[in-house]
Write an enzyme that holds these catalytic residues in place. Structure first.
Site, PDB file in Angstrom:
ATOM      1  CG  ASP A 185      -2.050   0.965   1.084  1.00 36.27           C
ATOM      2  OD1 ASP A 185      -2.386   1.305  -0.060  1.00 36.27           O
ATOM      3  OD2 ASP A 185      -2.592   1.397   2.109  1.00 36.27           O
ATOM      4  CG  ASN A 230      -7.395  -2.680  -5.402  1.00 31.87           C
ATOM      5  OD1 ASN A 230      -6.424  -3.417  -5.219  1.00 31.87           O
ATOM      6  ND2 ASN A 230      -7.710  -1.719  -4.534  1.00 31.87           N
TER       7      ASN A 230
HETATM    8  C1  IPE Z   1      -1.475   0.000  -3.504  1.00 31.46           C
HETATM    9  O1  IPE Z   1      -1.285   1.355  -3.627  1.00 31.46           O
HETATM   10  C2  IPE Z   1      -1.403  -0.735  -4.797  1.00 31.46           C
HETATM   11  C3  IPE Z   1      -2.669  -1.208  -5.370  1.00 31.46           C
HETATM   12  C4  IPE Z   1      -3.854  -1.200  -4.852  1.00 31.46           C
HETATM   13  C5  IPE Z   1      -2.559  -1.748  -6.700  1.00 31.46           C
HETATM   14  P1  IPE Z   1      -2.544   2.324  -3.587  1.00 31.46           P
HETATM   15  O2  IPE Z   1      -3.007   2.518  -4.986  1.00 31.46           O
HETATM   16  O3  IPE Z   1      -3.564   1.810  -2.645  1.00 31.46           O
HETATM   17  O4  IPE Z   1      -1.888   3.648  -3.050  1.00 31.46           O
HETATM   18  P2  IPE Z   1      -2.544   4.713  -2.056  1.00 31.46           P
HETATM   19  O5  IPE Z   1      -3.070   3.976  -0.874  1.00 31.46           O
HETATM   20  O6  IPE Z   1      -3.594   5.429  -2.817  1.00 31.46           O
HETATM   21  O7  IPE Z   1      -1.369   5.578  -1.704  1.00 31.46           O
HETATM   22 MG    MG Z   2      -4.167   2.232  -0.703  1.00 31.16          MG
END
Ligand code: IPE
Ligand code: MG
Length: 223
Positions: free
Chosen positions: A2, A50
């Site tokens: 993350d 996601n």
């Molecule tokens: C994690 O980074 C990676 C994935 C979900 C692919 P994020 O995209 O959650 O990054 P932040 O939390 O917005 O900084």
């Molecule tokens: Mg994140």
């Protein structure tokens, strides 16, 4: 893994740059983990939730994954790392599924260690999917009700891997976010504010040091 997006925003870049950097970090960490003798490394690349993100970000991530599976993970393969995946196939595109399939086949004979990539993964979904497979096997008589226990249940998860010893959550949040819920029942949990692209080899060493200081009792009184 993350913190990619916030890492990018902090540097005045767009979120995609953060994902790109995070992918590089993963490659470094996988090689370092292998060097340290870690036998299984599971990483949360993309959760079922996601998919709620914008189409633009999802598409970027999917293309990045394909690119990495086709090119950058070669080093990982040459180092004897076996790549496996955890997660649901639907609604991944055939291009992603093909790239996943190729890397799995290419590394299936590797024996040094395992890189388990959780992609389109959800911990609750995994438990539900396992329960569905179990009910099929019960109906077919492949297993008996009395053979079901927490160990035999594990064999029905996406990958039959041992429970998690150390779970590292980067990026300041203190939650599991649906990651390997069944397998982390006695995991030591290490939270760090470091955003994933900044999580270096030495930070993994620090997390392992923390793990080494824990007294793991597994519900017992003395370890
Ligand atoms: C994690 O980074 C990676 C994935 C979900 C692919 P994020 O995209 O959650 O990054 P932040 O939390 O917005 O900084
Ligand atoms: Mg994140």
């Amino acid at each position: 893994m993350d913190g990619n997006g916030r890492w990018a925003i902090k540097q005045g870049k767009n979120r995609s740059e953060g994902h790109k950097e995070g992918a590089k970090t993963l490659e470094k960490l996988a090689l370092h983990a292998k060097k340290l003798g870690i036998k299984i490394l599971s990483v949360y690349a993309f959760s079922t939730d996601n998919f709620k993100r914008s189409k633009e970000e999802v598409d970027y991530l999917m293309n990045l994954l394909i690119y990495y599976f086709q090119n950058k993970l070669n080093k990982v393969c040459e180092q004897g790392i076996k790549v496996v995946f955890s997660g649901r196939k639907t609604p991944l595109s055939s291009a992603v599924l093909e790239a996943m399939d190729k890397i799995v086949k290419k590394t299936e004979k590797n024996e040094e260690c395992i890189l388990n990539i959780c992609l389109n993964y959800g911990g609750q979904e995994e438990i539900v999917d396992a329960a569905l497979k179990i009910s099929e096997d019960l109906n077919k008589g492949i297993i008996k009700k009395e053979d079901l226990n927490r160990e035999s249940f594990q064999h029905y998860l996406y990958q039959d891997l041992p429970p998690i010893d150390l779970l590292i959550r980067t990026g300041k949040e203190h939650r599991l976010s649906n990651f390997m819920l069944y397998q982390s029942f006695y995991a030591e949990i290490y939270f760090t504010d470091i955003l994933f692209p900044d999580f270096l080899e030495k930070n993994l060493d620090e997390a392992l040091y923390y793990y080494g200081t824990r007294d793991r009792r597994f519900g017992n009184i003395k370890s």
